[in-house]
Design a protein around this motif. Structure first.
Motif, short mmCIF file in Angstrom:
data_model
loop_
_atom_site.label_atom_id
_atom_site.label_comp_id
_atom_site.label_asym_id
_atom_site.label_seq_id
_atom_site.Cartn_x
_atom_site.Cartn_y
_atom_site.Cartn_z
N THR A 216 4.84 25.96 101.26
CA THR A 216 5.81 26.08 102.35
C THR A 216 7.19 26.40 101.80
OG1 THR A 216 6.30 23.71 102.36
CG2 THR A 216 4.59 24.46 103.87
N CYS B 237 12.20 30.09 106.51
CA CYS B 237 12.69 31.42 106.85
C CYS B 237 14.20 31.42 106.65
CB CYS B 237 12.35 31.75 108.31
SG CYS B 237 13.13 33.28 108.89
N ASP C 115 7.88 28.44 106.85
CA ASP C 115 6.89 29.48 106.56
C ASP C 115 5.77 28.83 105.75
OD1 ASP C 115 7.97 31.74 107.75
OD2 ASP C 115 9.16 32.27 105.99
N ALA D 92 2.12 29.53 103.53
CA ALA D 92 1.39 30.57 102.80
C ALA D 92 0.34 29.95 101.90
CB ALA D 92 2.35 31.41 101.96
N HIS E 178 9.87 36.45 101.96
CA HIS E 178 8.54 36.44 101.34
C HIS E 178 8.53 37.22 100.02
CE1 HIS E 178 6.74 35.93 105.64
NE2 HIS E 178 7.37 34.85 105.23
N PHE F 82 1.10 35.00 103.58
CA PHE F 82 1.85 34.20 104.54
C PHE F 82 1.16 34.19 105.90
CE2 PHE F 82 4.97 34.78 101.29
CZ PHE F 82 5.71 33.62 101.34
N ASN F 83 1.23 33.02 106.55
CA ASN F 83 0.70 32.89 107.90
C ASN F 83 1.54 33.70 108.88
OD1 ASN F 83 -1.24 31.18 106.89
ND2 ASN F 83 -0.33 29.32 107.73
N ARG G 25 4.02 35.06 111.53
CA ARG G 25 5.37 34.74 112.01
C ARG G 25 5.80 35.90 112.89
NH1 ARG G 25 10.57 35.50 108.79
NH2 ARG G 25 9.49 34.67 107.00
N TYR H 93 1.64 39.24 109.99
CA TYR H 93 1.17 38.61 108.75
C TYR H 93 1.76 39.40 107.59
CZ TYR H 93 -2.40 36.05 111.37
OH TYR H 93 -3.05 35.22 112.24
#
Length: 126
Positions: free
Chosen positions: A28, A31, A38, A40, A72, A98-99, A101, A105
């Motif tokens: 984590t 942002c 965030d 990942a 990222h 990354f998940n 947002r 992705y």
């Protein structure tokens, strides 16, 4: 306590190319625009030269990003640079998945290859 001090230990088989893969599913950071978290999965793959990373220190290193704002691309490349500075591997790849947002992705892949190093030819068995 989280910190950026990556500990290492001597490679037990420096005469051989082999791959170490470390999967970190709970990374984590924040942002940098919104301050929202965030999440990942980080995959670290490397062919060590003289040094290997010690896993507890790696866990604390990853934890150190939890309250830091980072794009990222920046955080992935920073990890690669920190690992290469400390380990001087023959090869290293950091993949950050990354998940979602905002409906998007992001996957960032950063690589390092030691000068003159080439991967061994893969053997396909029948």
């Amino acid at each position: 306590m989280p910190n950026r001090d990556l500990e290492t230990f001597p490679n037990p088989s420096p005469e051989r190319d082999y791959t170490i893969r470390i999967r970190i599913p709970e990374f984590t950071c924040l942002c940098p625009k919104t301050g929202q978290p965030d999440f990942a999965e980080i995959l670290v793959e490397y062919v060590p030269d003289e040094r290997c990373v010690e896993l507890k220190s790696l866990k604390l290193y990853m934890w150190s990003f939890r309250d830091e704002g980072a794009f990222h691309e920046a955080v992935t490349n920073r990890m690669l640079q920190d690992f290469c500075d400390r380990l001087a591997p023959r090869f290293m790849r950091v993949t950050a998945i990354f998940n979602v947002r905002g409906g998007l992705y992001t996957t960032v892949v950063a690589e390092h290859r030691q000068d003159g190093w080439a991967p061994p030819v893969r053997v396909e068995l029948p």
